[in-house]
Design a protein around this motif. Sequence first.
Motif, short mmCIF file in Angstrom:
data_model
loop_
_atom_site.label_atom_id
_atom_site.label_comp_id
_atom_site.label_asym_id
_atom_site.label_seq_id
_atom_site.Cartn_x
_atom_site.Cartn_y
_atom_site.Cartn_z
N HIS A 63 -17.67 28.59 -3.33
CA HIS A 63 -17.72 27.16 -3.64
C HIS A 63 -16.40 26.47 -3.26
N ARG A 66 -16.13 26.31 0.56
CA ARG A 66 -17.04 25.30 1.12
C ARG A 66 -16.46 23.90 0.95
N LYS A 67 -15.84 23.67 -0.20
CA LYS A 67 -15.25 22.37 -0.47
C LYS A 67 -14.13 22.06 0.51
N ASN A 69 -13.93 23.31 3.60
CA ASN A 69 -14.43 23.55 4.96
C ASN A 69 -13.76 24.74 5.63
N VAL A 71 -15.33 27.87 5.70
CA VAL A 71 -16.34 28.90 5.87
C VAL A 71 -17.00 28.75 7.23
N GLN A 72 -17.63 29.81 7.68
CA GLN A 72 -18.35 29.75 8.94
C GLN A 72 -19.60 28.89 8.77
N ASP A 73 -20.18 28.51 9.89
CA ASP A 73 -21.35 27.63 9.85
C ASP A 73 -22.52 28.24 9.09
N ASN A 76 -22.41 27.43 5.32
CA ASN A 76 -22.49 26.05 4.86
C ASN A 76 -23.87 25.74 4.34
N LYS A 77 -23.94 24.83 3.38
CA LYS A 77 -25.24 24.42 2.85
C LYS A 77 -25.93 23.56 3.90
N LYS A 78 -27.22 23.77 4.02
CA LYS A 78 -28.01 22.98 4.95
C LYS A 78 -28.63 21.82 4.19
#
Length: 79
Positions: A63, A66-67, A69, A71-73, A76-78
């Motif tokens: 988390h 992700r906040k 940015n 992480v790898q694609d 990421n949340k879609k």
Amino acid sequence: MVRIIALIIMLIPGALAALGIKLMRDMLFGILQPPIPFLGLQFIIGLVFFLAGLAFIAGFVLHRDRKRNKVQDRFNKKS
């Protein structure tokens, strides 16, 4: 202040995971902890504690990354 709160939040599941490892290790050596009636249940409780602590820590780190940015694609949340 925020970092101290984050550290405290991380210590509780970390301690829970450590307790889980201890319970599983004690089961392998045949040491029964007093409130648990038999060794098989002790191992299952230890495994649940370990997995719960590990999942919380992993989710917390994911988390946070992700906040920011970081992480790898594919992580990421879609939307």
